[in-house]
Design a protein around this motif. Structure first.
Motif, PDB file in Angstrom:
ATOM      1  N   LYS A  15       5.686   3.576   6.325  1.00  0.00           N
ATOM      2  CA  LYS A  15       4.763   3.857   5.218  1.00  0.00           C
ATOM      3  C   LYS A  15       3.317   3.661   5.687  1.00  0.00           C
ATOM      4  O   LYS A  15       2.431   4.432   5.323  1.00  0.00           O
ATOM      5  N   VAL A  16       3.098   2.634   6.482  1.00  0.00           N
ATOM      6  CA  VAL A  16       1.732   2.374   6.943  1.00  0.00           C
ATOM      7  C   VAL A  16       1.253   3.538   7.817  1.00  0.00           C
ATOM      8  O   VAL A  16       0.100   3.982   7.710  1.00  0.00           O
ATOM      9  N   THR A  17       2.145   4.061   8.639  1.00  0.00           N
ATOM     10  CA  THR A  17       1.775   5.219   9.461  1.00  0.00           C
ATOM     11  C   THR A  17       1.413   6.409   8.573  1.00  0.00           C
ATOM     12  O   THR A  17       0.416   7.105   8.806  1.00  0.00           O
ATOM     13  N   MET A  18       2.221   6.611   7.541  1.00  0.00           N
ATOM     14  CA  MET A  18       1.943   7.738   6.636  1.00  0.00           C
ATOM     15  C   MET A  18       0.661   7.483   5.835  1.00  0.00           C
ATOM     16  O   MET A  18      -0.114   8.408   5.586  1.00  0.00           O
ATOM     17  N   ALA A  19       0.446   6.233   5.441  1.00  0.00           N
ATOM     18  CA  ALA A  19      -0.774   5.898   4.688  1.00  0.00           C
ATOM     19  C   ALA A  19      -2.011   6.197   5.533  1.00  0.00           C
ATOM     20  O   ALA A  19      -3.000   6.749   5.039  1.00  0.00           O
ATOM     21  N   LYS A  20      -1.927   5.864   6.813  1.00  0.00           N
ATOM     22  CA  LYS A  20      -3.050   6.137   7.724  1.00  0.00           C
ATOM     23  C   LYS A  20      -3.311   7.633   7.806  1.00  0.00           C
ATOM     24  O   LYS A  20      -4.447   8.102   7.725  1.00  0.00           O
ATOM     25  N   HIS A  21      -2.228   8.371   7.986  1.00  0.00           N
ATOM     26  CA  HIS A  21      -2.321   9.832   8.080  1.00  0.00           C
ATOM     27  C   HIS A  21      -2.935  10.414   6.793  1.00  0.00           C
ATOM     28  O   HIS A  21      -3.846  11.244   6.843  1.00  0.00           O
ATOM     29  N   ASN A  22      -2.445   9.935   5.636  1.00  0.00           N
ATOM     30  CA  ASN A  22      -2.931  10.460   4.357  1.00  0.00           C
ATOM     31  C   ASN A  22      -4.396  10.091   4.126  1.00  0.00           C
ATOM     32  O   ASN A  22      -5.181  10.881   3.598  1.00  0.00           O
ATOM     33  N   ALA A  23      -4.758   8.861   4.545  1.00  0.00           N
ATOM     34  CA  ALA A  23      -6.156   8.433   4.398  1.00  0.00           C
ATOM     35  C   ALA A  23      -7.073   9.330   5.243  1.00  0.00           C
ATOM     36  O   ALA A  23      -8.202   9.641   4.853  1.00  0.00           O
ATOM     37  N   LYS A  24      -6.554   9.764   6.372  1.00  0.00           N
ATOM     38  CA  LYS A  24      -7.351  10.638   7.248  1.00  0.00           C
ATOM     39  C   LYS A  24      -7.621  11.968   6.545  1.00  0.00           C
ATOM     40  O   LYS A  24      -8.725  12.517   6.614  1.00  0.00           O
ATOM     41  N   ILE A  25      -6.617  12.473   5.838  1.00  0.00           N
ATOM     42  CA  ILE A  25      -6.788  13.738   5.105  1.00  0.00           C
ATOM     43  C   ILE A  25      -7.922  13.612   4.088  1.00  0.00           C
ATOM     44  O   ILE A  25      -8.684  14.544   3.869  1.00  0.00           O
ATOM     45  N   TYR A  26      -8.055  12.427   3.499  1.00  0.00           N
ATOM     46  CA  TYR A  26      -9.120  12.206   2.504  1.00  0.00           C
ATOM     47  C   TYR A  26     -10.412  11.711   3.164  1.00  0.00           C
ATOM     48  O   TYR A  26     -11.375  11.390   2.474  1.00  0.00           O
ATOM     49  N   GLY A  27     -10.396  11.613   4.479  1.00  0.00           N
ATOM     50  CA  GLY A  27     -11.618  11.252   5.209  1.00  0.00           C
ATOM     51  C   GLY A  27     -12.004   9.785   5.115  1.00  0.00           C
ATOM     52  O   GLY A  27     -13.166   9.437   5.311  1.00  0.00           O
ATOM     53  N   VAL A  28     -11.030   8.914   4.794  1.00  0.00           N
ATOM     54  CA  VAL A  28     -11.394   7.500   4.622  1.00  0.00           C
ATOM     55  C   VAL A  28     -10.618   6.563   5.576  1.00  0.00           C
ATOM     56  O   VAL A  28     -10.673   5.341   5.414  1.00  0.00           O
ATOM     57  N   GLN A  29      -9.937   7.136   6.551  1.00  0.00           N
ATOM     58  CA  GLN A  29      -9.111   6.319   7.448  1.00  0.00           C
ATOM     59  C   GLN A  29      -9.908   5.199   8.107  1.00  0.00           C
ATOM     60  O   GLN A  29      -9.432   4.073   8.253  1.00  0.00           O
TER      61      GLN A  29
ATOM     62  N   ILE B 150      -5.057   2.913  -1.968  1.00  0.00           N
ATOM     63  CA  ILE B 150      -6.106   2.548  -0.994  1.00  0.00           C
ATOM     64  C   ILE B 150      -7.093   3.681  -0.758  1.00  0.00           C
ATOM     65  O   ILE B 150      -8.292   3.444  -0.584  1.00  0.00           O
ATOM     66  N   ILE B 151      -6.594   4.904  -0.803  1.00  0.00           N
ATOM     67  CA  ILE B 151      -7.486   6.053  -0.599  1.00  0.00           C
ATOM     68  C   ILE B 151      -8.555   6.064  -1.696  1.00  0.00           C
ATOM     69  O   ILE B 151      -9.745   6.242  -1.433  1.00  0.00           O
ATOM     70  N   GLN B 152      -8.133   5.809  -2.923  1.00  0.00           N
ATOM     71  CA  GLN B 152      -9.088   5.838  -4.036  1.00  0.00           C
ATOM     72  C   GLN B 152     -10.025   4.627  -4.002  1.00  0.00           C
ATOM     73  O   GLN B 152     -11.192   4.742  -4.383  1.00  0.00           O
ATOM     74  N   PHE B 153      -9.522   3.469  -3.544  1.00  0.00           N
ATOM     75  CA  PHE B 153     -10.419   2.313  -3.386  1.00  0.00           C
ATOM     76  C   PHE B 153     -11.511   2.648  -2.373  1.00  0.00           C
ATOM     77  O   PHE B 153     -12.689   2.383  -2.599  1.00  0.00           O
ATOM     78  N   ALA B 154     -11.107   3.240  -1.257  1.00  0.00           N
ATOM     79  CA  ALA B 154     -12.086   3.549  -0.205  1.00  0.00           C
ATOM     80  C   ALA B 154     -13.064   4.625  -0.666  1.00  0.00           C
ATOM     81  O   ALA B 154     -14.243   4.586  -0.314  1.00  0.00           O
TER      82      ALA B 154
ATOM     83  N   CYS C  20       0.801  -1.238   0.000  1.00  0.00           N
ATOM     84  CA  CYS C  20       0.000   0.000   0.000  1.00  0.00           C
ATOM     85  C   CYS C  20       0.820   1.267   0.000  1.00  0.00           C
ATOM     86  O   CYS C  20       0.304   2.337  -0.316  1.00  0.00           O
ATOM     87  N   GLY C  21       2.129   1.190   0.346  1.00  0.00           N
ATOM     88  CA  GLY C  21       2.935   2.412   0.388  1.00  0.00           C
ATOM     89  C   GLY C  21       2.295   3.453   1.283  1.00  0.00           C
ATOM     90  O   GLY C  21       1.747   3.132   2.341  1.00  0.00           O
TER      91      GLY C  21
END
Ligand code: MGP
Ligand code: SAH
Length: 280
Positions: free
Chosen positions: A157-171, A136-140, A130-131
């Motif tokens: 990367k997983v920590t950053m992915a979580k953070h980035n997903a939160k920005i897009y509101g899909v965490q 994953i953000i677009q899948f969600a 997932c990098g």
């Protein structure tokens, strides 16, 4: 590789599904200097000129110029220039590390792949590479009816992915894991409807090969596909634009078909996606 933590709701759900539970809490955000940004703009302008040009001789001149450009994996400036192509919400505080600058799927491509994958009406999608979350953000975002399982071997990367997903509101719609792909495939005991594969290609140097082979990847691209097939035949495989198409076809079993798609941004082919078992 895996940390021992108290179980929260999300982890309990994953445990119930037979998924490994692992999280990281440390962050490694990327910083770039203003000087680097200036460089980038020049290079990006170059790319746009080439794409817009339709006159043969002009194209040739630009191409030659490009060929002479050395591939330097340490210079991420050209990727920084394309930061809004990677994440339109970049300025909201998106985090990337060095590898992710050149590996993240541009947002428009990720959105397209996600919408295409939705056509097979998956309930559970696994992205085991997932990098920092480009796909994953677009899948969600593509459907609130699916569950996305995101995993990467690198806990940062997983920590950053979580953070980035939160920005897009899909965490909250994504389950995050830290694990090696092959280990994960062996451990998962829930039904996976679709797997999206975007493994490392060995850095930007992948373009130094006239034709790229799946066996040039680490882990080996053939092994990755075969392991994924243990879970499902519905696989979307993101591949280099110089991949040997015959190798993609060699992955098919008798009677199977694959759709190979060029992913073009700003008139330039960035990646290929091979869709196995995913019909429109
Ligand atoms: P690129 O060829 O490094 O960039 O990657 P670009 O801008 O086309 O380079 P140019 O010099 O030809 O102008 C193109 C795209 O491939 C990136 O945006 C990523 O989406 C994807 N990509 C590149 N790499 C090295 C990887 C990788 O190792 N793994 C994955 N999954 N994707 C990658
Ligand atoms: N699609 C992602 C980028 C993936 S880059 C995005 O758009 O953000 C490839 C990722 O594979 C890297 O993050 C790397 O840490 C991860 N990786 C490398 N080897 C792995 C392995 N054996 N198992 C799981 N992940 C691995």
């Amino acid at each position: 590789m895996m940390e021992s933590v108290a179980l929260n709701d999300e982890q309990e759900m994953m445990a119930a599904m037979g998924l490994p539970i692992a999280f990281s809490s440390s962050k490694r955000p990327f910083h770039v200097s203003d000087d680097e940004e200036d460089d980038n703009v020049r290079e990006d302008d170059d790319e746009e000129d080439e794409c817009e040009s339709t006159v043969g001789s002009t194209r040739k001149r630009k191409r030659n110029k490009k060929k002479q450009r050395k591939i330097d994996p340490n210079n991420i400036s050209k990727y920084y220039a394309q930061r809004y192509r990677l994440f339109s919400l970049f300025d909201e505080g998106i985090q990337l590390d060095h590898e992710s600058w050149y590996s993240t799927t541009p947002e428009e491509i990720a959105k397209h792949i996600a919408q295409k994958c939705m056509k097979s009406q998956p309930c559970v999608i696994l992205d085991p590479f997932c990098g920092v979350g480009g796909n994953i953000i677009q899948f969600a975002l593509a459907s609130d009816q699916i569950m996305v399982i995101a995993s990467d071997i690198d806990p940062y990367k997983v920590t950053m992915a979580k953070h980035n997903a939160k920005i897009y509101g899909v965490q909250d719609r994504i389950s995050f894991l830290v694990d090696d792909f092959f280990r994960l495939v062996d451990q998962i005991n829930c039904k996976i409807d679709l797997i999206f594969l975007s493994p490392p290609w060995g850095g930007p140097e992948y373009l130094a090969h006239k034709e790229y082979s799946l066996s040039m990847m680490t882990p080996d691209g053939f092994d990755i596909y075969n392991a994924a097939r243990k879970l499902t035949k519905n696989i979307a495989y993101l591949l280099p634009r110089n991949i040997d198409n015959d190798e993609i076809n060699s992955l098919l079993k008798p009677g199977e078909v694959v759709e190979i798609e060029k992913n073009i941004v700003n008139k330039k082919t960035k990646t290929l996606t091979a869709y196995f078992g995913i019909s429109e």
